[in-house]
Design a protein around this motif. Structure first.
Motif, PDB file in Angstrom:
ATOM      1  N   SER A  67       0.820  -1.206   0.000  1.00  0.00           N
ATOM      2  CA  SER A  67       0.000   0.000   0.000  1.00  0.00           C
ATOM      3  C   SER A  67       0.856   1.260   0.000  1.00  0.00           C
ATOM      4  O   SER A  67       1.940   1.299   0.576  1.00  0.00           O
ATOM      5  N   SER A  68       0.369   2.263  -0.701  1.00  0.00           N
ATOM      6  CA  SER A  68       1.092   3.539  -0.710  1.00  0.00           C
ATOM      7  C   SER A  68       0.142   4.723  -0.756  1.00  0.00           C
ATOM      8  O   SER A  68       0.540   5.848  -0.533  1.00  0.00           O
ATOM      9  N   TYR A  69      -1.149   4.438  -1.051  1.00  0.00           N
ATOM     10  CA  TYR A  69      -2.098   5.532  -1.215  1.00  0.00           C
ATOM     11  C   TYR A  69      -2.934   5.721   0.039  1.00  0.00           C
ATOM     12  O   TYR A  69      -3.337   4.769   0.682  1.00  0.00           O
ATOM     13  N   HIS A  70      -3.220   6.969   0.354  1.00  0.00           N
ATOM     14  CA  HIS A  70      -4.160   7.258   1.425  1.00  0.00           C
ATOM     15  C   HIS A  70      -5.142   8.260   0.880  1.00  0.00           C
ATOM     16  O   HIS A  70      -4.744   9.333   0.455  1.00  0.00           O
ATOM     17  N   ASP A  97       0.353  -4.446 -11.885  1.00  0.00           N
ATOM     18  CA  ASP A  97      -0.236  -3.456 -10.989  1.00  0.00           C
ATOM     19  C   ASP A  97      -1.388  -2.751 -11.697  1.00  0.00           C
ATOM     20  O   ASP A  97      -1.433  -2.694 -12.922  1.00  0.00           O
ATOM     21  N   ASP A  98      -2.315  -2.249 -10.891  1.00  0.00           N
ATOM     22  CA  ASP A  98      -3.479  -1.589 -11.476  1.00  0.00           C
ATOM     23  C   ASP A  98      -3.090  -0.304 -12.196  1.00  0.00           C
ATOM     24  O   ASP A  98      -3.539  -0.035 -13.303  1.00  0.00           O
ATOM     25  N   ILE A  99      -2.210   0.499 -11.560  1.00  0.00           N
ATOM     26  CA  ILE A  99      -1.949   1.827 -12.123  1.00  0.00           C
ATOM     27  C   ILE A  99      -0.539   2.296 -11.766  1.00  0.00           C
ATOM     28  O   ILE A  99      -0.062   2.074 -10.656  1.00  0.00           O
ATOM     29  N   LEU A 100       0.097   2.912 -12.724  1.00  0.00           N
ATOM     30  CA  LEU A 100       1.419   3.507 -12.513  1.00  0.00           C
ATOM     31  C   LEU A 100       1.225   5.014 -12.390  1.00  0.00           C
ATOM     32  O   LEU A 100       0.732   5.664 -13.307  1.00  0.00           O
ATOM     33  N   ASP A 101       1.592   5.538 -11.230  1.00  0.00           N
ATOM     34  CA  ASP A 101       1.354   6.957 -10.962  1.00  0.00           C
ATOM     35  C   ASP A 101       2.700   7.630 -10.668  1.00  0.00           C
ATOM     36  O   ASP A 101       3.417   8.014 -11.599  1.00  0.00           O
ATOM     37  N   SER A 102       3.073   7.735  -9.391  1.00  0.00           N
ATOM     38  CA  SER A 102       4.354   8.397  -9.087  1.00  0.00           C
ATOM     39  C   SER A 102       5.544   7.522  -9.462  1.00  0.00           C
ATOM     40  O   SER A 102       6.661   8.019  -9.628  1.00  0.00           O
ATOM     41  N   GLY A 103       5.320   6.206  -9.569  1.00  0.00           N
ATOM     42  CA  GLY A 103       6.408   5.276  -9.880  1.00  0.00           C
ATOM     43  C   GLY A 103       7.040   4.657  -8.638  1.00  0.00           C
ATOM     44  O   GLY A 103       7.837   3.728  -8.734  1.00  0.00           O
ATOM     45  N   ARG A 104       6.662   5.145  -7.464  1.00  0.00           N
ATOM     46  CA  ARG A 104       7.307   4.679  -6.228  1.00  0.00           C
ATOM     47  C   ARG A 104       7.041   3.193  -5.959  1.00  0.00           C
ATOM     48  O   ARG A 104       7.940   2.470  -5.540  1.00  0.00           O
ATOM     49  N   THR A 105       5.802   2.770  -6.162  1.00  0.00           N
ATOM     50  CA  THR A 105       5.463   1.377  -5.839  1.00  0.00           C
ATOM     51  C   THR A 105       6.274   0.408  -6.682  1.00  0.00           C
ATOM     52  O   THR A 105       6.944  -0.496  -6.162  1.00  0.00           O
ATOM     53  N   LEU A 106       6.226   0.583  -7.988  1.00  0.00           N
ATOM     54  CA  LEU A 106       6.932  -0.375  -8.851  1.00  0.00           C
ATOM     55  C   LEU A 106       8.435  -0.295  -8.650  1.00  0.00           C
ATOM     56  O   LEU A 106       9.129  -1.306  -8.690  1.00  0.00           O
ATOM     57  N   GLY A 156     -11.266  -2.772  -9.536  1.00  0.00           N
ATOM     58  CA  GLY A 156     -10.206  -3.100  -8.578  1.00  0.00           C
ATOM     59  C   GLY A 156      -9.670  -1.897  -7.822  1.00  0.00           C
ATOM     60  O   GLY A 156      -9.167  -2.036  -6.705  1.00  0.00           O
ATOM     61  N   LEU A 157      -9.782  -0.712  -8.400  1.00  0.00           N
ATOM     62  CA  LEU A 157      -9.216   0.484  -7.751  1.00  0.00           C
ATOM     63  C   LEU A 157     -10.212   1.080  -6.756  1.00  0.00           C
ATOM     64  O   LEU A 157     -11.402   1.168  -7.032  1.00  0.00           O
ATOM     65  N   ASP A 158      -9.690   1.526  -5.610  1.00  0.00           N
ATOM     66  CA  ASP A 158     -10.561   1.974  -4.528  1.00  0.00           C
ATOM     67  C   ASP A 158     -10.405   3.455  -4.205  1.00  0.00           C
ATOM     68  O   ASP A 158      -9.436   4.102  -4.605  1.00  0.00           O
ATOM     69  N   TYR A 159     -11.377   3.939  -3.437  1.00  0.00           N
ATOM     70  CA  TYR A 159     -11.199   5.179  -2.688  1.00  0.00           C
ATOM     71  C   TYR A 159     -11.527   4.820  -1.243  1.00  0.00           C
ATOM     72  O   TYR A 159     -12.674   4.463  -0.940  1.00  0.00           O
TER      73      TYR A 159
HETATM   74  P1  5GP Z   1       2.617   5.011  -7.400  1.00  0.00           P
HETATM   75  O1  5GP Z   1       3.441   4.296  -6.379  1.00  0.00           O
HETATM   76  O2  5GP Z   1       3.068   4.773  -8.833  1.00  0.00           O
HETATM   77  O3  5GP Z   1       2.415   6.459  -7.076  1.00  0.00           O
HETATM   78  O4  5GP Z   1       1.148   4.513  -7.256  1.00  0.00           O
HETATM   79  C1  5GP Z   1       0.744   3.277  -7.528  1.00  0.00           C
HETATM   80  C2  5GP Z   1      -0.370   2.885  -6.591  1.00  0.00           C
HETATM   81  O5  5GP Z   1      -1.126   3.997  -6.111  1.00  0.00           O
HETATM   82  C3  5GP Z   1      -1.324   2.030  -7.345  1.00  0.00           C
HETATM   83  O6  5GP Z   1      -1.020   0.670  -7.160  1.00  0.00           O
HETATM   84  C4  5GP Z   1      -2.669   2.388  -6.762  1.00  0.00           C
HETATM   85  O7  5GP Z   1      -2.933   1.539  -5.677  1.00  0.00           O
HETATM   86  C5  5GP Z   1      -2.505   3.784  -6.238  1.00  0.00           C
HETATM   87  N1  5GP Z   1      -3.085   4.793  -7.170  1.00  0.00           N
HETATM   88  C6  5GP Z   1      -2.421   5.644  -7.970  1.00  0.00           C
HETATM   89  N2  5GP Z   1      -3.275   6.410  -8.690  1.00  0.00           N
HETATM   90  C7  5GP Z   1      -4.513   6.034  -8.322  1.00  0.00           C
HETATM   91  C8  5GP Z   1      -5.843   6.441  -8.736  1.00  0.00           C
HETATM   92  O8  5GP Z   1      -6.082   7.304  -9.582  1.00  0.00           O
HETATM   93  N3  5GP Z   1      -6.874   5.794  -8.138  1.00  0.00           N
HETATM   94  C9  5GP Z   1      -6.695   4.814  -7.202  1.00  0.00           C
HETATM   95  N4  5GP Z   1      -7.790   4.268  -6.696  1.00  0.00           N
HETATM   96  N5  5GP Z   1      -5.472   4.401  -6.799  1.00  0.00           N
HETATM   97  C10 5GP Z   1      -4.390   5.001  -7.361  1.00  0.00           C
END
Ligand code: 5GP
Ligand code: MG
Length: 182
Positions: A67-70, A97-106, A156-159
């Motif tokens: 987990s990385s999102y709050h 993974d569901d989504i690549l955003d900041s890149g930190r998780t991957l 699969g993606l949550d809030y």
């Molecule tokens: P990163 O580490 O690349 O910032 O984020 C990846 C993780 O953040 C994803 O696995 C996902 O759980 C969460 N995340 C990033 N963007 C979104 C978004 O738009 N919606 C949701 N529900 N989760 C997100």
């Protein structure tokens, strides 16, 4: 639940069509290789189920709880919730993974696998690739869709753990974000 959606970004049928292409590509690329797919939970569970049923290879599956999102923001800290990881020594690993955003998780997952696993090869496959300035440079090897920098839910993606069971991907109404904030 559905009344909280401002706009549908990707209908289920569009997602599944795209998964056919991705699966075909992955099937060709991993022909004859020992493949372990590691999916990052919880966000990837629907993606994993739909994608892997389209890949007729004798692959193995592991899942990592991460987990990385709050709320609607990345916390900046990647938390591994289990210590045990599957033995992938000498194997090809594909991270889902569901989504690549900041890149930190991957980045954190790759760092851990590169340091500890002895895998022959490690690649990534994401359903969504957010067009943002990455905090940590990272390029996915396989990506389903590029999406704008908006917070999305569903498939699969949550809030805050809601909306994962929506069959499509959509953008939440501001009032729903406020109502379920914590
Ligand atoms: P990163 O580490 O690349 O910032 O984020 C990846 C993780 O953040 C994803 O696995 C996902 O759980 C969460 N995340 C990033 N963007 C979104 C978004 O738009 N919606 C949701 N529900 N989760 C997100
Ligand atoms: Mg995630």
């Amino acid at each position: 639940m559905i009344e909280d959606i401002e706009r549908v970004l990707l209908e289920e049928s569009i997602i599944l069509q795209r998964l056919d292409d991705l699966a075909q590509k992955i099937t060709l690329d991993y022909q004859g290789k020992d493949l372990t797919v590691i999916s990052l939970m919880n966000g990837s569970f629907v993606f994993m189920a739909d994608l892997l049923r389209r890949i007729p290879l004798p692959l193995q599956i592991d899942s990592w709880s991460i987990s990385s999102y709050h709320g609607t923001r990345t916390s900046g800290r990647v938390e591994f919730r289990q210590n045990h990881i599957a033995d992938v020594k000498g194997r090809h690993v594909l991270i889902l993974d569901d989504i690549l955003d900041s890149g930190r998780t991957l980045r954190a997952v790759f760092d851990r696998l590169e340091a500890e696993s002895g895998a022959t090869n490690i690649r990534s496959c994401v359903l969504l690739d957010k067009k943002v300035q990455r905090h940590t440079p990272f390029v996915a090897d396989y990506a389903g869709f590029e999406i704008p920098d908006e917070f999305v839910v569903g498939y699969g993606l949550d809030y805050n753990e809601r909306y994962r069971n929506l069959p499509f991907i959509g953008v939440l109404k501001a009032e729903a974000i406020a109502r379920h904030a914590r």
